[in-house]
Write a protein that holds these residues in place. Structure first.
Motif, PDB file in Angstrom:
ATOM      1  N   VAL A   2     -24.224  -4.227  45.664  1.00  0.00           N
ATOM      2  CA  VAL A   2     -23.667  -2.933  45.799  1.00  0.00           C
ATOM      3  C   VAL A   2     -22.752  -2.632  44.583  1.00  0.00           C
ATOM      4  O   VAL A   2     -22.692  -1.453  44.243  1.00  0.00           O
ATOM      5  CB  VAL A   2     -22.902  -3.150  47.170  1.00  0.00           C
ATOM      6  CG1 VAL A   2     -21.993  -2.114  47.318  1.00  0.00           C
ATOM      7  CG2 VAL A   2     -23.858  -3.258  48.263  1.00  0.00           C
ATOM      8  N   ILE A   3     -22.007  -3.651  44.104  1.00  0.00           N
ATOM      9  CA  ILE A   3     -20.993  -3.199  43.297  1.00  0.00           C
ATOM     10  C   ILE A   3     -21.590  -2.678  41.818  1.00  0.00           C
ATOM     11  O   ILE A   3     -21.303  -1.937  41.190  1.00  0.00           O
ATOM     12  CB  ILE A   3     -20.120  -4.496  42.684  1.00  0.00           C
ATOM     13  CG1 ILE A   3     -19.247  -4.850  43.842  1.00  0.00           C
ATOM     14  CG2 ILE A   3     -19.352  -4.302  41.521  1.00  0.00           C
ATOM     15  CD1 ILE A   3     -18.474  -6.201  43.698  1.00  0.00           C
ATOM     16  N   GLY A   4     -22.832  -3.633  41.479  1.00  0.00           N
ATOM     17  CA  GLY A   4     -23.540  -3.359  40.607  1.00  0.00           C
ATOM     18  C   GLY A   4     -24.140  -1.889  40.483  1.00  0.00           C
ATOM     19  O   GLY A   4     -24.159  -1.081  39.576  1.00  0.00           O
ATOM     20  N   ILE A   5     -24.665  -1.540  41.715  1.00  0.00           N
ATOM     21  CA  ILE A   5     -25.506  -0.333  41.850  1.00  0.00           C
ATOM     22  C   ILE A   5     -24.490   1.081  41.694  1.00  0.00           C
ATOM     23  O   ILE A   5     -24.486   1.976  40.978  1.00  0.00           O
ATOM     24  CB  ILE A   5     -26.243  -0.180  43.041  1.00  0.00           C
ATOM     25  CG1 ILE A   5     -27.366  -1.070  42.970  1.00  0.00           C
ATOM     26  CG2 ILE A   5     -26.475   1.299  43.628  1.00  0.00           C
ATOM     27  CD1 ILE A   5     -27.936  -1.223  44.525  1.00  0.00           C
ATOM     28  N   ILE A   6     -23.214   0.948  42.345  1.00  0.00           N
ATOM     29  CA  ILE A   6     -22.271   1.702  42.268  1.00  0.00           C
ATOM     30  C   ILE A   6     -21.774   1.987  41.018  1.00  0.00           C
ATOM     31  O   ILE A   6     -21.639   3.231  40.628  1.00  0.00           O
ATOM     32  CB  ILE A   6     -20.937   1.271  43.538  1.00  0.00           C
ATOM     33  CG1 ILE A   6     -21.299   1.317  44.872  1.00  0.00           C
ATOM     34  CG2 ILE A   6     -19.848   2.183  43.158  1.00  0.00           C
ATOM     35  CD1 ILE A   6     -20.411   0.876  45.786  1.00  0.00           C
ATOM     36  N   GLN A   7     -21.460   0.865  40.269  1.00  0.00           N
ATOM     37  CA  GLN A   7     -20.753   1.038  38.993  1.00  0.00           C
ATOM     38  C   GLN A   7     -22.024   1.921  37.891  1.00  0.00           C
ATOM     39  O   GLN A   7     -21.430   2.813  37.211  1.00  0.00           O
ATOM     40  CB  GLN A   7     -20.404  -0.020  38.318  1.00  0.00           C
ATOM     41  CG  GLN A   7     -19.285  -0.690  39.204  1.00  0.00           C
ATOM     42  CD  GLN A   7     -18.053   0.147  38.967  1.00  0.00           C
ATOM     43  OE1 GLN A   7     -17.700   1.191  38.263  1.00  0.00           O
ATOM     44  NE2 GLN A   7     -16.763  -0.163  39.668  1.00  0.00           N
ATOM     45  N   GLU A   8     -23.036   1.229  38.005  1.00  0.00           N
ATOM     46  CA  GLU A   8     -24.065   1.967  37.257  1.00  0.00           C
ATOM     47  C   GLU A   8     -24.496   3.441  37.310  1.00  0.00           C
ATOM     48  O   GLU A   8     -24.528   4.120  36.713  1.00  0.00           O
ATOM     49  CB  GLU A   8     -25.317   1.122  37.153  1.00  0.00           C
ATOM     50  CG  GLU A   8     -26.344   1.491  36.024  1.00  0.00           C
ATOM     51  CD  GLU A   8     -27.468   0.415  35.826  1.00  0.00           C
ATOM     52  OE1 GLU A   8     -28.538   0.706  35.246  1.00  0.00           O
ATOM     53  OE2 GLU A   8     -27.156  -0.719  36.206  1.00  0.00           O
ATOM     54  N   LEU A   9     -24.403   3.665  38.702  1.00  0.00           N
ATOM     55  CA  LEU A   9     -24.774   5.191  39.160  1.00  0.00           C
ATOM     56  C   LEU A   9     -23.519   5.895  38.675  1.00  0.00           C
ATOM     57  O   LEU A   9     -23.813   7.102  38.357  1.00  0.00           O
ATOM     58  CB  LEU A   9     -24.936   5.224  40.829  1.00  0.00           C
ATOM     59  CG  LEU A   9     -25.954   4.536  41.288  1.00  0.00           C
ATOM     60  CD1 LEU A   9     -26.039   4.838  42.736  1.00  0.00           C
ATOM     61  CD2 LEU A   9     -27.214   5.434  40.504  1.00  0.00           C
TER      62      LEU A   9
ATOM     63  N   ARG B 120     -32.163  11.851  27.768  1.00  0.00           N
ATOM     64  CA  ARG B 120     -31.384  10.613  27.173  1.00  0.00           C
ATOM     65  C   ARG B 120     -30.389   9.788  28.119  1.00  0.00           C
ATOM     66  O   ARG B 120     -30.009  10.616  28.994  1.00  0.00           O
ATOM     67  CB  ARG B 120     -30.354  11.074  25.970  1.00  0.00           C
ATOM     68  CG  ARG B 120     -31.132  11.529  24.663  1.00  0.00           C
ATOM     69  CD  ARG B 120     -30.376  11.982  23.629  1.00  0.00           C
ATOM     70  NE  ARG B 120     -29.710  10.710  23.216  1.00  0.00           N
ATOM     71  CZ  ARG B 120     -30.091   9.930  21.889  1.00  0.00           C
ATOM     72  NH1 ARG B 120     -30.910  10.055  21.516  1.00  0.00           N
ATOM     73  NH2 ARG B 120     -29.284   8.873  21.760  1.00  0.00           N
ATOM     74  N   ALA B 121     -30.579   8.537  27.942  1.00  0.00           N
ATOM     75  CA  ALA B 121     -29.429   7.943  28.866  1.00  0.00           C
ATOM     76  C   ALA B 121     -29.727   7.983  30.101  1.00  0.00           C
ATOM     77  O   ALA B 121     -28.519   7.849  30.875  1.00  0.00           O
ATOM     78  CB  ALA B 121     -27.936   8.366  28.535  1.00  0.00           C
ATOM     79  N   SER B 122     -30.621   8.326  30.818  1.00  0.00           N
ATOM     80  CA  SER B 122     -30.950   8.527  32.143  1.00  0.00           C
ATOM     81  C   SER B 122     -32.228   7.894  32.439  1.00  0.00           C
ATOM     82  O   SER B 122     -33.120   7.608  31.869  1.00  0.00           O
ATOM     83  CB  SER B 122     -31.400   9.946  32.319  1.00  0.00           C
ATOM     84  OG  SER B 122     -31.766  10.129  33.687  1.00  0.00           O
ATOM     85  N   ARG B 123     -31.988   7.326  33.855  1.00  0.00           N
ATOM     86  CA  ARG B 123     -33.128   6.440  34.619  1.00  0.00           C
ATOM     87  C   ARG B 123     -32.893   6.791  35.924  1.00  0.00           C
ATOM     88  O   ARG B 123     -31.858   6.958  36.361  1.00  0.00           O
ATOM     89  CB  ARG B 123     -33.250   4.922  34.173  1.00  0.00           C
ATOM     90  CG  ARG B 123     -32.075   4.218  34.699  1.00  0.00           C
ATOM     91  CD  ARG B 123     -32.194   2.622  34.369  1.00  0.00           C
ATOM     92  NE  ARG B 123     -31.009   1.968  34.587  1.00  0.00           N
ATOM     93  CZ  ARG B 123     -31.125   0.596  34.812  1.00  0.00           C
ATOM     94  NH1 ARG B 123     -32.322   0.075  34.720  1.00  0.00           N
ATOM     95  NH2 ARG B 123     -30.177  -0.075  34.899  1.00  0.00           N
ATOM     96  N   SER B 124     -33.865   6.732  36.674  1.00  0.00           N
ATOM     97  CA  SER B 124     -33.843   6.890  38.123  1.00  0.00           C
ATOM     98  C   SER B 124     -33.072   6.294  38.950  1.00  0.00           C
ATOM     99  O   SER B 124     -32.787   5.026  38.689  1.00  0.00           O
ATOM    100  CB  SER B 124     -35.239   6.977  38.493  1.00  0.00           C
ATOM    101  OG  SER B 124     -35.675   5.604  38.806  1.00  0.00           O
ATOM    102  N   THR B 125     -32.523   6.827  40.169  1.00  0.00           N
ATOM    103  CA  THR B 125     -31.704   5.859  41.089  1.00  0.00           C
ATOM    104  C   THR B 125     -32.594   4.628  41.379  1.00  0.00           C
ATOM    105  O   THR B 125     -31.964   3.597  41.730  1.00  0.00           O
ATOM    106  CB  THR B 125     -31.548   6.655  42.163  1.00  0.00           C
ATOM    107  OG1 THR B 125     -30.538   7.956  41.735  1.00  0.00           O
ATOM    108  CG2 THR B 125     -30.539   5.995  43.322  1.00  0.00           C
ATOM    109  N   TRP B 126     -33.735   4.693  41.652  1.00  0.00           N
ATOM    110  CA  TRP B 126     -34.606   3.595  42.133  1.00  0.00           C
ATOM    111  C   TRP B 126     -34.538   2.393  41.159  1.00  0.00           C
ATOM    112  O   TRP B 126     -34.459   1.503  41.228  1.00  0.00           O
ATOM    113  CB  TRP B 126     -35.855   4.006  42.501  1.00  0.00           C
ATOM    114  CG  TRP B 126     -36.991   2.898  42.520  1.00  0.00           C
ATOM    115  CD1 TRP B 126     -38.071   2.489  41.771  1.00  0.00           C
ATOM    116  CD2 TRP B 126     -36.965   1.875  43.588  1.00  0.00           C
ATOM    117  NE1 TRP B 126     -38.706   1.514  42.354  1.00  0.00           N
ATOM    118  CE2 TRP B 126     -38.052   0.838  43.397  1.00  0.00           C
ATOM    119  CE3 TRP B 126     -35.755   1.603  44.733  1.00  0.00           C
ATOM    120  CZ2 TRP B 126     -38.050  -0.160  44.084  1.00  0.00           C
ATOM    121  CZ3 TRP B 126     -36.129   0.509  45.425  1.00  0.00           C
ATOM    122  CH2 TRP B 126     -37.054  -0.582  45.199  1.00  0.00           C
TER     123      TRP B 126
END
Length: 798
Positions: free
Chosen positions: A84-91, A36-42
């Motif tokens: 970069v900001i979007g990736i960092i916050q979502e990760l 649940r609530a998971s998707r890959s880093t890619w």
């Protein structure tokens, strides 16, 4: 006998062996459903890099770089920054969700090598023997092997609300849950073959769907798209058809197009939600669906179950009071026998078992586990008789003195159960028959220490709280009164509620405390409130809350509650703290209020950019001399930095306790459109006043552009000052900092050289400031007039 047939005849008590499990894992017969609530880093990287806005900016950057004016391509840094900001916050949010999902996930009890252990759902393999009891969710499709008075609710899959009795050989489907009884089943379909696997996968994704805020933004973006097409086409035509050199024309075209795109609006919306997930995660709050953060902030009615929400789930046996019908029977012995007979006792029976741990050795011939619908449990013990334990007002006639005694005790906030001798076997169709009262069993529930503060918070915010419980109405009312809940002095017995939806809605809307509510009635009461326009949140921890949680606008489950409850809740309080709800409301308000502020900034920029493009382009289209666009790409970049980008990022993450309101799109457009019109007209007028003409040199054109830029930035900063209201010290500091940095851009020799600014012509600069002053007055008047027309109180300070 074939190998498969021998497999089906495995020892049910033993379950699979370690070797058999390893064989199935090797063959891929595992429950390989994504977490649940998971998707890959890619997936996270791809969704933040390969966006439509990044693609538009990339094309425009290539055009600018081809002209050789590299500094005019500074806006390309937005591609990198946004990504970069979007990736960092979502990760960060992904890690938080994944960790909490592991803590809060349903963990089935599986028999292997003769032992029972809890394992993760994705570790289940085909042919595993899985034990189930009240509140347990069926995690994979299977076939019942053992069943003891087991009733299953499949309404979440089929829509049918009737409970289904399961016996050995019957199928069970993933996504259903056990309401009463216990048993075991063999896993027949695992992974993506299971009935509800696809539903579960879709329900747990990191998503913003069904968000009123996101839907409003999408509506605004659609309108902007329609405006961008003609404005963009006109800008391209005007800049390329004039007498300018091709590099200068391309720079003007790009400068006109770049600010039309609200590049950071969706990004900051996603960041605000992601930061909310991380903040709530620190409070052990699992958000299964991101819109729930926003949704709870809009809730105006909270329906709370008493047990596990206002009171702690654990109970303590305080008294066993023998009645006249006890005779020589020792009630403690009977209670001990009932506790032993039930393989999955509820909280009440667990408290009884702790107080009476000695097994009397009675052998049961039939068991009726507790059901929220019938309000009693029991067992038949052959020569020792048939015994029931349940609600006195359900098992006894209205005029029974024992029932009155129970009501009097329950009025003190205690839970009172009746131990009685049943006239019929507990598994008979007409069970329990006539009940002879033997003893009153008095249980004490501890009120949560944070319950009063939480109720007070909701009251202060205008959120009505309805206590909806399966317990005796008088007892529930006593608990609610001790917490000073308004309306608690008039509890309603749900057995008296009408079936007519309109009449039910009237009673539920006006009442505060309801007892003896069945699961079906909880669901009906939620729908009744929704029919009156209320946004309803439902909190609960028991299997009897599942249907109401599913149908409510926001379902809040307790982490210690049943697996079925946790699986349908959009928000799971893993630490079981009811007091976490105000923090969820606060996060929702932060998201809604701050994104509204941010949207005002971005859409104001879009409005004035589109209008400027039209005002500059139309004269050339109708035969007049084509005007060069007043700004260079580097100019619109610094405007975006200091009047929108940096302040918007700070405002989107700051605290905000403003109450959530509807009409997001209307309010944003009422601010953005007038402000955008004023900025566009004021800037264009200041540009025309000082424009040197087509044959002027580059220096004169730079001075005219600087004049228009002064006007634009001054009014845009004032719009920022309006949007930041009511002022706090840090908001004032933010505004002062942006004004100071913007002024330095025009004063410092280095920045003037880099950004091609020349405010040295005092007459031009004063013209620009005069136009800005007029624009500021108009924007300020518009803000006050809008507040007066809408009867909204305007405040300058917090």
């Amino acid at each position: 006998m074939s190998g498969d047939e021998r497999l089906l005849m495995q020892d049910v008590e033993r379950g699979l062996t370690a070797a058999e499990v390893a064989e199935r894992v090797a063959n891929g017969r595992t429950n390989d459903v994504p977490s649940r609530a998971s998707r890959s880093t890619w997936d996270v990287v791809r969704s933040n890099v390969f966006t439509r806005i990044n693609a538009i900016f990339a094309v425009l950057a290539v055009i600018i770089f081809s002209t050789g004016y590299l500094l005019d391509g500074l806006f390309a840094g937005l591609i990198v920054a946004n990504s970069v900001i979007g990736i960092i916050q979502e990760l960060r949010a992904k890690r938080t969700l994944d960790k909490l999902a592991i803590v809060g996930q349903v963990r089935p009890r599986v028999r292997r090598d003769g032992k029972t252990a809890e394992i993760a759902p994705n570790e289940v393999v085909a042919d595993d023997v899985i034990e189930i009891g009240p509140g347990d969710q069926i995690v994979v499709d299977g076939e019942v092997l053992e069943a003891e008075a087991m009733e299953v609710d499949e309404s979440l899959l089929t829509g049918e609300s009737d409970l289904i009795v399961k016996t050995p050989g019957d199928p069970v489907m993933s996504g259903s849950f056990v309401v009463a009884g216990s048993g075991a089943y063999r896993a027949t379909k695992v992974g993506k073959e299971a009935y509800a696997a696809k539903l579960a996968e879709e329900a747990g994704r990191f998503t913003l769907v069904n968000s009123e805020l996101r839907n409003g933004i999408n509506t605004i973006l659609k309108v902007i798209t329609y405006l961008l097409v003609p404005a963009g086409a006109l800008s391209i035509y005007n800049q390329l058809s004039g007498d300018q050199a091709l590099p200068d024309a391309l720079r003007g075209m790009v400068a006109a197009l770049v600010p039309m795109v609200p590049e950071g609006l969706i990004l900051l919306t996603s960041i605000a939600f992601a930061v909310g997930v991380v903040r709530l995660g620190r409070r052990q709050c699992l958000v299964n669906e991101l819109p729930a953060i926003e949704g709870l902030a809009r809730v105006d009615v909270v329906c709370a179950d008493k047990t596990g929400t206002l009171t702690e789930n654990a109970m303590r046996l305080t008294e066993v009071r023998p009645l006249s019908g006890a005779g020589d029977t020792d009630p403690g012995v009977v209670l001990a026998a009932l506790a032993v007979a039930d393989p999955r006792p509820n909280a009440s029976l667990q408290a009884i078992a702790e107080a009476h741990p000695d097994d009397p050795g009675w052998r049961h011939t039939a068991v009726a586990p507790f059901s929220s619908a019938r309000k009693w449990s029991g067992a038949s013990f052959g020569e020792h008789g048939n015994w029931v334990l349940g609600a006195p007002d359900v098992l006894l006639p209205a005029d029974a003195p024992e029932r009155a005694e129970a009501e009097e005790t329950g009025a003190k906030g205690l839970r009172v159960l009746l131990l009685g001798r049943a006239g019929n076997a507990v598994d008979a169709e007409d069970a329990p028959g006539q009940v002879t009262p033997v003893a009153l069993v008095v249980l004490e529930q501890k009120i949560r220490g944070d319950a009063r503060a939480t109720l007070d918070y909701f009251a202060s915010q205008g959120v009505a709280v309805k206590v909806i419980s399966g317990d005796n109405a008088v007892s529930v009312g006593a608990v609610a009164r001790s917490l000073d809940l308004p309306g608690a002095d008039a509890p309603v017995d749900a057995r008296t509620l009408p079936d007519d939806p309109e009449k039910l809605a009237d009673i539920v809307e006006n009442g505060s405390v309801f007892g003896r509510v069945t699961p079906a009635q909880k669901r009906a009461m939620v729908k009744a409130l929704q029919s009156r326009g209320h946004t309803v949140a439902m909190t609960g921890d028991g299997v009897n809350d599942v249907l109401a949680l599913k149908d409510s606008d926001i379902g809040v489950a307790m982490g210690a509650g049943s697996p079925a409850t946790r699986s349908v809740g959009q928000i799971v309080l893993l630490d079981n703290a009811f007091a976490t709800l105000p923090h969820v409301v606060g996060e929702g308000r932060r998201v809604i209020g701050n994104i509204e502020r941010v949207a005002n900034l971005f859409l104001t920029k879009t409005v004035y950019s589109v209008l400027l493009a039209l005002m500059v382009g139309i004269p050339g289209l109708i035969g007049f001399d084509a005007l060069p666009y007043p700004f260079l790409p580097r100019h619109v970049t610094i405007v975006g930095w200091f009047t929108i980008g940096l302040p918007a990022f700070v405002l989107s993450l700051a605290p905000n306790n403003d109450r959530a309101r509807g009409g997001f799109v209307g309010r944003v457009m009422r601010m953005a459109v007038p402000a955008g019109v004023v900025i566009a007209v004021s800037s264009f007028v200041s540009y025309l006043l000082v424009h040197p003409g087509a044959n002027a040199g580059e220096a004169a054109q730079v001075q005219a552009s600087t004049t228009a830029l002064i006007t634009l930035m001054a009014i845009a900063l004032w719009v920022l000052a309006i949007i930041a209201r009511p002022y706090t010290w840090w908001r004032l500091a933010l505004i002062v900092a942006m004004i100071g940095i913007s002024a330095l851009m025009f004063l410092l020799p280095l920045s003037r050289k880099i950004f091609l600014l020349d405010p040295s012509n005092l007459g031009y600069t004063l013209s620009g400031l005069a136009c800005a002053a007029v624009g500021i007055v108009l924007v300020e008047l518009g803000w006050w007039i809008d507040g007066w027309l809408r009867q909204e109180k305007r405040r300058l300070t917090a």
